[in-house]
Design an enzyme around this catalytic site. Sequence first.
Site, PDB file in Angstrom:
ATOM      1  N   TYR A   1       0.822  -1.209   0.000  1.00 33.78           N
ATOM      2  CA  TYR A   1       0.000   0.000   0.000  1.00 33.78           C
ATOM      3  C   TYR A   1       0.859   1.263   0.000  1.00 33.78           C
ATOM      4  O   TYR A   1       0.630   2.194  -0.771  1.00 33.78           O
ATOM      5  CB  TYR A   1      -0.930   0.005   1.229  1.00 33.78           C
ATOM      6  CG  TYR A   1      -1.976   1.090   1.131  1.00 33.78           C
ATOM      7  CD1 TYR A   1      -3.215   0.828   0.564  1.00 33.78           C
ATOM      8  CD2 TYR A   1      -1.698   2.388   1.561  1.00 33.78           C
ATOM      9  CE1 TYR A   1      -4.158   1.826   0.429  1.00 33.78           C
ATOM     10  CE2 TYR A   1      -2.641   3.390   1.420  1.00 33.78           C
ATOM     11  CZ  TYR A   1      -3.873   3.111   0.864  1.00 33.78           C
ATOM     12  OH  TYR A   1      -4.797   4.097   0.724  1.00 33.78           O
TER      13      TYR A   1
ATOM     14  N   PHE B   1      -6.852  20.648 -24.625  1.00 38.28           N
ATOM     15  CA  PHE B   1      -7.401  19.356 -25.024  1.00 38.28           C
ATOM     16  C   PHE B   1      -8.812  19.260 -24.422  1.00 38.28           C
ATOM     17  O   PHE B   1      -9.105  19.943 -23.450  1.00 38.28           O
ATOM     18  CB  PHE B   1      -6.487  18.243 -24.514  1.00 38.28           C
ATOM     19  CG  PHE B   1      -6.992  16.881 -24.861  1.00 38.28           C
ATOM     20  CD1 PHE B   1      -7.078  16.480 -26.188  1.00 38.28           C
ATOM     21  CD2 PHE B   1      -7.401  15.992 -23.877  1.00 38.28           C
ATOM     22  CE1 PHE B   1      -7.565  15.225 -26.519  1.00 38.28           C
ATOM     23  CE2 PHE B   1      -7.892  14.734 -24.202  1.00 38.28           C
ATOM     24  CZ  PHE B   1      -7.968  14.352 -25.517  1.00 38.28           C
ATOM     25  N   ASP B   2      -9.682  18.407 -24.984  1.00 38.10           N
ATOM     26  CA  ASP B   2     -11.089  18.477 -24.544  1.00 38.10           C
ATOM     27  C   ASP B   2     -11.293  18.156 -23.058  1.00 38.10           C
ATOM     28  O   ASP B   2     -12.109  18.790 -22.399  1.00 38.10           O
ATOM     29  CB  ASP B   2     -12.050  17.695 -25.466  1.00 38.10           C
ATOM     30  CG  ASP B   2     -11.669  16.261 -25.687  1.00 38.10           C
ATOM     31  OD1 ASP B   2     -10.807  15.771 -24.946  1.00 38.10           O
ATOM     32  OD2 ASP B   2     -12.242  15.617 -26.587  1.00 38.10           O
TER      33      ASP B   2
ATOM     34  N   ASP C   1       1.022  20.590 -20.537  1.00 35.36           N
ATOM     35  CA  ASP C   1       0.224  19.388 -20.741  1.00 35.36           C
ATOM     36  C   ASP C   1       1.109  18.539 -21.653  1.00 35.36           C
ATOM     37  O   ASP C   1       1.164  18.735 -22.861  1.00 35.36           O
ATOM     38  CB  ASP C   1      -1.110  19.762 -21.401  1.00 35.36           C
ATOM     39  CG  ASP C   1      -2.004  18.540 -21.582  1.00 35.36           C
ATOM     40  OD1 ASP C   1      -1.531  17.407 -21.381  1.00 35.36           O
ATOM     41  OD2 ASP C   1      -3.181  18.723 -21.951  1.00 35.36           O
TER      42      ASP C   1
ATOM     43  N   ALA D   1       1.599  15.313 -22.566  1.00 35.32           N
ATOM     44  CA  ALA D   1       1.289  13.956 -23.029  1.00 35.32           C
ATOM     45  C   ALA D   1       2.232  13.480 -24.145  1.00 35.32           C
ATOM     46  O   ALA D   1       2.595  12.315 -24.209  1.00 35.32           O
ATOM     47  CB  ALA D   1      -0.160  13.884 -23.507  1.00 35.32           C
TER      48      ALA D   1
ATOM     49  N   LYS E   1       0.140   8.267 -23.583  1.00 35.65           N
ATOM     50  CA  LYS E   1       0.732   8.615 -24.871  1.00 35.65           C
ATOM     51  C   LYS E   1       2.242   8.377 -24.798  1.00 35.65           C
ATOM     52  O   LYS E   1       2.686   7.248 -24.890  1.00 35.65           O
ATOM     53  CB  LYS E   1       0.410  10.066 -25.236  1.00 35.65           C
ATOM     54  CG  LYS E   1      -1.042  10.287 -25.622  1.00 35.65           C
ATOM     55  CD  LYS E   1      -1.952  10.368 -24.440  1.00 35.65           C
ATOM     56  CE  LYS E   1      -3.349  10.790 -24.803  1.00 35.65           C
ATOM     57  NZ  LYS E   1      -3.977  11.613 -23.792  1.00 35.65           N
TER      58      LYS E   1
ATOM     59  N   HIS F   1     -20.893  13.277 -30.349  1.00 30.68           N
ATOM     60  CA  HIS F   1     -20.300  12.351 -31.314  1.00 30.68           C
ATOM     61  C   HIS F   1     -20.107  10.944 -30.743  1.00 30.68           C
ATOM     62  O   HIS F   1     -20.076   9.979 -31.477  1.00 30.68           O
ATOM     63  CB  HIS F   1     -18.978  12.901 -31.849  1.00 30.68           C
ATOM     64  CG  HIS F   1     -18.004  13.269 -30.794  1.00 30.68           C
ATOM     65  ND1 HIS F   1     -18.087  14.448 -30.082  1.00 30.68           N
ATOM     66  CD2 HIS F   1     -16.934  12.616 -30.300  1.00 30.68           C
ATOM     67  CE1 HIS F   1     -17.105  14.503 -29.211  1.00 30.68           C
ATOM     68  NE2 HIS F   1     -16.387  13.400 -29.315  1.00 30.68           N
TER      69      HIS F   1
HETATM   70  C1  LIG Z   1      -5.022  12.377 -23.567  1.00 35.64           C
HETATM   71  C2  LIG Z   1      -4.787  13.748 -23.207  1.00 35.64           C
HETATM   72  C3  LIG Z   1      -5.214  14.272 -21.985  1.00 35.64           C
HETATM   73  C4  LIG Z   1      -6.050  13.492 -21.006  1.00 35.64           C
HETATM   74  O1  LIG Z   1      -5.400  12.364 -20.576  1.00 35.64           O
HETATM   75  P1  LIG Z   1      -6.164  11.008 -20.198  1.00 35.64           P
HETATM   76  O2  LIG Z   1      -5.036  10.114 -19.806  1.00 35.64           O
HETATM   77  O3  LIG Z   1      -6.906  10.544 -21.398  1.00 35.64           O
HETATM   78  O4  LIG Z   1      -7.069  11.323 -19.059  1.00 35.64           O
HETATM   79  C5  LIG Z   1      -4.888  15.584 -21.703  1.00 35.64           C
HETATM   80  N1  LIG Z   1      -4.205  16.335 -22.559  1.00 35.64           N
HETATM   81  C6  LIG Z   1      -3.783  15.868 -23.742  1.00 35.64           C
HETATM   82  C7  LIG Z   1      -3.004  16.751 -24.658  1.00 35.64           C
HETATM   83  C8  LIG Z   1      -4.054  14.566 -24.116  1.00 35.64           C
HETATM   84  O5  LIG Z   1      -3.658  14.119 -25.307  1.00 35.64           O
END
Ligand SMILES: *Cc1c(COP(=O)(O)O)cnc(C)c1O
Length: 466
Positions: free
Chosen positions: A71, A123-124, A213, A215, A256, A448
Amino acid sequence: MKMPPEPYRIKSIEPIQLLDRAARDDRLVKAGYNIFGIASRDVFIDLLTDSGTSAMSDRQWAGLMIGDESYAGCRNYEHFIETVGALTGFAHIIPVHQGRVAENLLFSTILDEGDFVVSNTHFDTTRANVEHKGGIAIDLLTPKAKDLKSDFPFKGNIDLDALQKMLADHPGQVKVCVMTVTNNAAGGQPVAMANIKAAYDICGKYNVLLYFDAARFAENAYFIKQRETGYGNKTVREIAREMFTYGDGVLMSAKKDGLANMGGFLALNDTELAGKLTELLILVEGFRTYGGLAGRDLEVVARGLEEVTDEQYLRARTAQVAWLGEKIKELGIGIVEPTGGHAVFIDARTVFPEIPCRQFPGHTLVIELYRQGGIRAVEIGSLMFGHADAETGEFVPAPYELVRLAIPRRVYTESHLAYVVETLDHIRRHKETACGYELVYESKYLRHFTARLAPVAPVNEKLTAQ
Ligand SMILES: *Cc1c(COP(=O)(O)O)cnc(C)c1O
């Protein structure tokens, strides 16, 4: 144009199958012509997303077996924070199970109702998390990105003049600037180091935080190495490390460039803020040494982050995307240029100029890719973003009718992508058999994902399968 050989070979395989044409038609009808409603076993080549779809290395699989599921204070956490610390240079590292949790923790902690968050493009999930906390998300993408065909090398940049103006006009109201690298929602286009540094300087002047951000930080760093003066002789790791010095923290989805199927983190230097984030983490995700992940997952992410900066890998990866883009262009089909890091974006209006935006030409292409080839892609056009005008009720189309072919990391080979190109050629040559679509059901948010559609003209049944 040649694709360099991948710097790995295949040790484990996952069978995929192409259903026959009649079965594909049947699946489309049952799914209400929505590609999100198709089961993955019925998809031959799945280009829906590059998120969480990477193939792991043998080293990562081996890492799963040394997961320490204690843990508190498992050894994989130690490896995880050492790796992320060395990569980013930040002192406090908070594991989370995926990127959007990092966003939620940060915005829950720093935003008040009515605060602004600015970004090169949210990002969304980032936008949704800002808005959920009562914040206002503003995109300040460089105007150079508007021309889909221009070969400007850093179309992911933030508009520095607009940033300066925004911070000057709203003193104290902008809490954070989010730099998305690469700029996912703007075509996976890279952001230049000079742009990042200048944005950080502007934010510093106005006491505004800058968070990455990150990713796709490794793909972004590789583009900087290739395209920006002064970085050709630096390693991707050095470039990433320099980039992270121009920020106050990192939000990361390891699905990613973590080369993992699940995982993420938040990294920062501010001890007080890190304390608040950790309190919330324990409430919603888990203890601070695992943050919603199993010990073995932490190990996989740590190993993925070590592997992703390998330049032979990044060369093969970006060349694969560029190759696919080049071949599609040779068919006379328009794409967003230059190709970015993780996907090719097709301009569907160049395939179906006769289908009006209100009948979703991008969706037509998505359906034809599945119908003709069992390929799954995603529409980023009027089905996703089109809407009725609040006053007049008139249909407002999205600015572009794009279809994204996202390439999972280390998953598909040249022959798979050649098959995608062949299918597109077939679609292009038989386009009179395709048709537009209309919505028969839509939800209030993110329609969508759950929409159901119907063809507006009957599909020619005589069309044969490839
Ligand atoms: C995928 C992504 C996110 C969100 O990450 P999740 O792991 O899907 O929650 C945030 N910002 C960018 C640029 C992304 O490509």
